[in-house]
Design an enzyme around this catalytic site. Sequence first.
Site, PDB file in Angstrom:
ATOM      1  N   ASN A  93     -73.763  11.453  -2.236  1.00 25.38           N
ATOM      2  CA  ASN A  93     -73.413  10.192  -2.913  1.00 25.38           C
ATOM      3  C   ASN A  93     -74.633   9.319  -3.176  1.00 25.38           C
ATOM      4  OD1 ASN A  93     -70.858  11.188  -2.599  1.00 25.38           O
ATOM      5  ND2 ASN A  93     -70.000   9.363  -1.666  1.00 25.38           N
ATOM      6  N   ARG A 226     -64.094  20.800   1.267  1.00 27.90           N
ATOM      7  CA  ARG A 226     -62.834  20.302   1.811  1.00 27.90           C
ATOM      8  C   ARG A 226     -61.685  21.225   1.403  1.00 27.90           C
ATOM      9  NH1 ARG A 226     -63.955  14.151  -0.110  1.00 27.90           N
ATOM     10  NH2 ARG A 226     -64.787  15.352  -1.872  1.00 27.90           N
ATOM     11  N   THR A 439     -57.170  51.232 -13.693  1.00 28.37           N
ATOM     12  CA  THR A 439     -58.321  52.133 -13.537  1.00 28.37           C
ATOM     13  C   THR A 439     -59.349  51.932 -14.638  1.00 28.37           C
ATOM     14  OG1 THR A 439     -56.946  53.816 -12.483  1.00 28.37           O
ATOM     15  CG2 THR A 439     -59.041  54.551 -13.397  1.00 28.37           C
ATOM     16  N   GLN A 468     -58.827  54.493  -7.193  1.00 29.91           N
ATOM     17  CA  GLN A 468     -59.493  54.721  -8.466  1.00 29.91           C
ATOM     18  C   GLN A 468     -60.566  53.662  -8.724  1.00 29.91           C
ATOM     19  OE1 GLN A 468     -56.145  54.539  -7.880  1.00 29.91           O
ATOM     20  NE2 GLN A 468     -54.993  55.599  -9.503  1.00 29.91           N
ATOM     21  N   ARG A 569     -57.496  70.508 -11.718  1.00 36.46           N
ATOM     22  CA  ARG A 569     -56.043  70.503 -11.891  1.00 36.46           C
ATOM     23  C   ARG A 569     -55.734  69.795 -13.202  1.00 36.46           C
ATOM     24  NH1 ARG A 569     -53.532  66.070  -7.612  1.00 36.46           N
ATOM     25  NH2 ARG A 569     -55.014  64.367  -8.002  1.00 36.46           N
ATOM     26  N   TRP A 571     -54.536  67.175 -15.607  1.00 35.07           N
ATOM     27  CA  TRP A 571     -53.995  65.817 -15.756  1.00 35.07           C
ATOM     28  C   TRP A 571     -52.943  65.833 -16.870  1.00 35.07           C
ATOM     29  CZ3 TRP A 571     -57.141  61.072 -17.917  1.00 35.07           C
ATOM     30  CH2 TRP A 571     -56.378  59.908 -17.745  1.00 35.07           C
TER      31      TRP A 571
END
Length: 658
Positions: A93, A226, A439, A468, A569, A571
Amino acid sequence: MNLRTLFFLISLFVIQMVNSQLIDKNWVRLAATKDENFLKSPEARRIAENVLSYQKNNGGWEKNVPMHKVLSDDEVQKLLRSKNDFTVTTIDNDATTQEMRFLANVARFQPDERYRTAFLKGIDYLLKAQYENGGWPQFYPIQSNYSSHITYNDDAMVNVLFLWQELLEKRQSFPISIPAETFPEIQKSFYKGIDIILKTQYRQNGKLTVWCAQHDEFSLFPAKARAYELPSLSGKESATLVLFLMSLKNPSPEVIRSVESAVNWFKINKITGFKEVRIDGDKKWVKDLNAIPIWARFSDLETNEPFFCDRDGIRKKSYSEIGFERRNGYAWFTDAPSQVLEKYGAWKMENVKTLPDKNLYTVSKDGTGDFDNIQQAIDHCKSFPEERITIFIKNGIYEEKVKLHQWNTNLKILGESKEKTIIRFGDYFAKMDKARNSTFFTPTFLVEGNDAILENLTIENSAGEVGQAITLSIVANRTAIVNCRLLGNQDTLFLDQEAKILIKDSYIEGTTDFIFGGATAFFENCEIHSKKNSFITAPSTPKGSGFGFVFTNCRLTASEGLNEVYLGRPWRNFAQSVFINSDFGNHISPKGWDNWNKKEAEKTTFFGEFGNTGKGADLSGRVSWSKKLSEKEALKFTKKNVLKDELRKNWYKMADQK
């Protein structure tokens, strides 16, 4: 009554009138007055006596004290007895700096050695109060609460720096004589203050924004004060910080970037078409198309959305949701950035030299390059350039999200060295909170511009094993990744469909599905490192595509103890992955491939192998629906065939051009 007596009575009356007016004046304004007649007056000297009385023995003053009020003898004695009460000394102040300025202003016309002594004690207090990193706490000695944070709130720290600036500019012309040996200390303190301002400017997804009202004195992150003053981006305090930086002569490139970034934030986040009004003593938020622009006191650190808080510390979206007391007892909006925007044009004309368009820009953390931020360099580049533009990045750790936009075509991002040029960020699925597609908001580096080359870089998603979290996302055509390290866990590398991508001489690590997507991608002489028993590839190759992921002359390695890593694998059901002439560690599962619990995919996928070596390359235990390629079939998977493009037939050769 003689003339002499009459003149005395008139003078006494005038002094009494002046006194009665000054007692009602605001001390903050009075402390900064340059009114020569007042500063020469007995009243100014009386107030200066008060200022001396209020100063503590450590050189500081307490805040919110109307120094101009007439003191009784008892009040003076009480002040003398409290000279060692250091719990109240502060820069908050306007305290301390305003008292020092007042004493200096009075000393210009009414010299007094006591004013000089008090001023020098004030300098000593401010120098001792500064942290080694350059910041100032709200109170000194330091207290064990939020006041220990680096305090920009209510311009506390900037007031000190403005005082230092004036002393360094005026030196011997300053009304208080300052010892020559003190100036190097002030100068050192001044530059440390500038440095911490630059270091605490908040980076949002790698881009500089503005500041919080207070920052943690150790981590430098935005900090809570605060209960209703949560970590945030502050419109009010940030405006004064920018005005201070704009006041510096011969600003450094870092200062210029800081100002330009903050100004950009102010322009984007101004609020128009609304204003605050009081209706029956209560603040209301109303539409007004003619209202001047305003900014929120608190804006979210990631979204920039304004928020409000009551004494319970719970964030609200509007101040109509908080109680009457806090709604009306706090300044929730400010127009302070308007002053920055008004001065910015002239400041820019004087200080900012626009970089000419060229084919090579340098990014460096030490300020020796054209930019210290990768995204700023990219954003500066010409859109859709006819000739390749190279951005050379010097060694360093760049904590930012980077994006090559669709218009950033024909760009080469070249690191100084693969190991030491590091681009790092830590977004992940749950953090992004963008529903099922979160993702795709996580990449550390996103490539949308065609014909890009990334070379000699480490790109990392530092989120850890949290689900992910993409490291590099390529959703552009004809992209080459050369001699890079891609570090991550699940979903490290996303390669979008309908793109042709070359990845060579690179290291890619991850846990689950860490190379995934629908692109046609050719991996050459790469190390593919599994960090857990899971799946390497998860292609989503579109139906009808000639190729998916092709790995040639690669090495498949793994962390110690792994023994059930699958090559891939599906998707999507038409997934394609092929490994040719590569070395497989013993971590590769004998089955080789997995159908992702989709029996129907076994008929449509193309998962093939040829000529691979190593303990994991034994084909005898492979799933029946995978492909054991013949030599003739394997000849189809050459770089030329896989990456051919109708527009630029041999585009991939650009990766070999130095």
